[in-house]
Design a protein around this motif. Structure first.
Motif: not given
Lengths: 301, 288
Positions: B114-115, B118-119, B122-123, B125, B128, B130, B133, B162, B229
């Motif tokens: 799960i961690a 989520f990470t 976010a990357m 996105h 925004n 990473l 970008k 990964w 999920w």
């Protein structure tokens, strides 16, 4: 200058030039190796370092800074505030989750060690039995648990959403892996030991608990480390079989985090980091044990 | 085995394990074959033969699960085998700080799915994140990794690779370390180069390790639920719905019989893929 001297000199020159070429070659190889090494480190940093840095640095920012999701240095550090906020959210649900998860993990491991070491001992000594049960045990390695029939069964015996229920369930799901590890390890303990114990008047209980079980220490520690990581990180089974507001467990709390505090990335990453600490600690201390156990288990299964 | 020896290995030592394993795993698993053919409300059931299975194949939102699960399992397996083998060969070579690199590659395997999900969400996105970008700096316009139905499944698979490549790598390392050194020495004397040593020695002789990686990665991929999920929840649309997430969705909406039928199909899927490969692997080991 005599021809002999000349000969010696040219020979010397040749030798030295060979020497020079040799050292040059060595330097060249070294340079190439260093190039490869630094390239490897660069790749490792990009692919494995940046995600960690990303989580750490964003867990220290304020909510506006973290929402930008970049790698910049925090404008104002909120180390204490963020972690304090995560730990006190919702009456300290994160702390409660840590406690619950630890309780489930530790209890399940005690059950697993007890049942799997005994089963592994018998299965390893009685090869005919082991052959018959081989596929029954392997099924547990491959097939995921069923959701609805398991819930129905747990409800019928009154263990749904209870600690004993999830503990027995996790033990059942880890059984195959741990049992195979124990079976393989018992095979390395000579049977003559059992015979000697039998001669000395040992019964099966004193043979197993006093003589065999202490010898199983290496595999027991492997089972402890690997199963604790598995159970601590388990999200799926906690979601199915241990739901409910009171039954907070770490992975479920993290998952529900986005639903409740959707855009608070600084708190989300602080929680991610907190949750990653126990595996990190285990990894630092038991690095070799974990890798050996995973490869040994993998070869078996 | 004589009688007194049999007595010292009593079968009742198996009882605690059998009790727990049967009650909490085998019994519900076998019940699933029956309840998969019913209309089930937990209190009551009605036998409807294969209607649940037919529905699974008829409805596009359910049928897509088979396709997605296969794509996901085989793409993550391929990625883990290829990257894991290359990393293992590299980490067995004469470089310094091998053990540090090995730990770095392996550590994600121990993190919570799960961690990690989520990470990486976010990357990934679209504006925004990473990754986009970084691609922007190189002048490439990054795609909407998790929002584009065409590549969302692949993005999740990349995250899985990964996280899981470390396990593949350590298994390959164990396999490569077990290859006797004199093969390499013989090749060197005959004037073989590094490529030849990889294709003629390392690759064929690390076959047992490769079989293990293949079967572990396939089983893991077929069962995957957490990562999907956490990252997409099956969306956008049904484009990242795997069998396991479909089963959970049906359960959450109260279609208990349908969810159980899905579970049975997940077993059959895993068994169809895993058992033949497993037997193949066993046979190979006898040959060696």
């Amino acid at each position: 200058m005599s021809s002999k001297q000349e000969e010696i000199i040219t020979q010397y020159q040749q030798e030295s030039s060979v020497q020079v070429v040799k050292t040059m070659a060595r330097k060249k190889v070294n340079k190439g190796l260093i190039l490869i090494e630094s390239f490897a480190f660069l790749i490792a940093i990009i692919f494995f370092g940046i995600p960690f840095y990303f989580v750490i640095i964003n867990s220290l920012k304020d909510s506006g800074g973290a929402a930008e999701l970049n790698l910049s240095w925090p404008d104002n550090f909120q180390f204490l505030q963020n972690y304090q906020e995560v730990l006190t959210l919702n009456d300290g649900i994160v702390l409660r989750a840590f406690l619950n998860s630890s309780l489930i993990t530790i209890s399940s491991i005690i059950v697993i060690i007890f049942i799997c070491s005994m089963a592994g001992f018998i299965l390893s000594r009685r090869q005919g039995m082991a052959k018959k049960l081989n596929y029954v045990i392997l099924i547990g390695l491959m097939i995921p648990p069923t959701i609805v029939p398991t819930i129905w069964l747990l409800q019928k015996i009154g263990l749904f959403k209870t600690f004993p229920g999830i503990i027995f369930l996790e033990s059942a799901l880890q059984f195959s892996f741990a049992c195979l590890l124990y079976t393989a390890f018992v095979a390395t303990i000579p049977k003559e030991l059992d015979e000697a114990a039998l001669m000395d008047g040992c019964g099966p209980f004193s043979l197993f608990f006093k003589i065999i079980f202490p010898l199983l220490k290496p595999v027991t520690s492997t089972v402890i480390v690997l199963s604790s990581i598995q159970i601590y990180n388990d999200f799926e089974n906690m979601l199915y079989f241990f739901p409910g507001a009171d039954n907070a467990t770490v992975q479920l709390t993290l998952y529900n985090f986005t639903g409740i505090y959707g855009t608070s990335y600084h708190l989300l990453f602080a929680d991610v980091l907190l949750i990653s600490i126990p595996p990190l600690v285990l990894f630092i201390f038991f690095n070799k044990k974990i890798v050996d156990g995973m490869t040994a288990g993998a070869v078996k299964g | 085995m004589n009688n007194s020896m049999k007595k010292i290995y009593p079968l009742y030592f198996l009882i605690p394990a059998a009790l727990i394993y049967c009650t909490f795993f085998l019994l519900p698993t076998s019940m699933a074959f029956f309840y998969g053919m019913t209309w089930w409300t937990l209190d009551d059931w009605e036998f409807i033969w294969f209607d649940n299975y037919i529905q699974f194949f008829k409805e596009p939102s359910l049928r897509i699960g088979f396709q997605n699960t296969l794509i996901y399992a085989f793409s993550t397996m391929g990625g883990k085998v290829i990257l894991g083998l290359l990393l293992a060969v590299f980490l067995c070579s004469k470089i310094r700080n091998k053990s540090l690199l090995r730990s770095v590659v392996f550590f994600p395997a121990l993190l919570s799915t799960i961690a990690v999900g989520f990470t990486f969400s976010a990357m990934m996105h679209p504006t925004n994140g990473l990754i986009n970008k970084a691609l922007g700096i190189l002048g490439i316009e990054g795609p909407n990794w998790l929002g584009n139905p065409k590549i969302a499944l692949l993005s999740v698979a990349l995250t899985d690779i990964w996280k899981g490549v470390g396990i593949a790598t350590v298994i390959f390392i164990a396999g490569i370390m077990a290859i006797p050194k004199h093969y390499y020495e013989a090749l060197k004397i005959d004037g073989g180069n590094a490529l030849q040593s990889f294709f003629h020695i390392t690759l064929p002789l690390s076959r047992p390790a490769m079989n293990t990686v293949i079967i572990l990665a396939l089983i893991g991929g077929l069962r995957t639920f957490d990562l999907v999920w956490a990252m997409t929840g099956g969306g956008p649309g049904f484009s990242t719905d795997l069998l396991a997430s479909i089963v959970y969705k049906q359960y959450a909406s109260g279609f208990f019989g349908l969810a159980t039928a899905g579970n049975v199909m997940l077993f059959v899927f895993v068994a169809l893929v895993a058992f033949p490969i497993f037997r193949f692997l066993n046979r190979k080991e006898v040959d060696l």
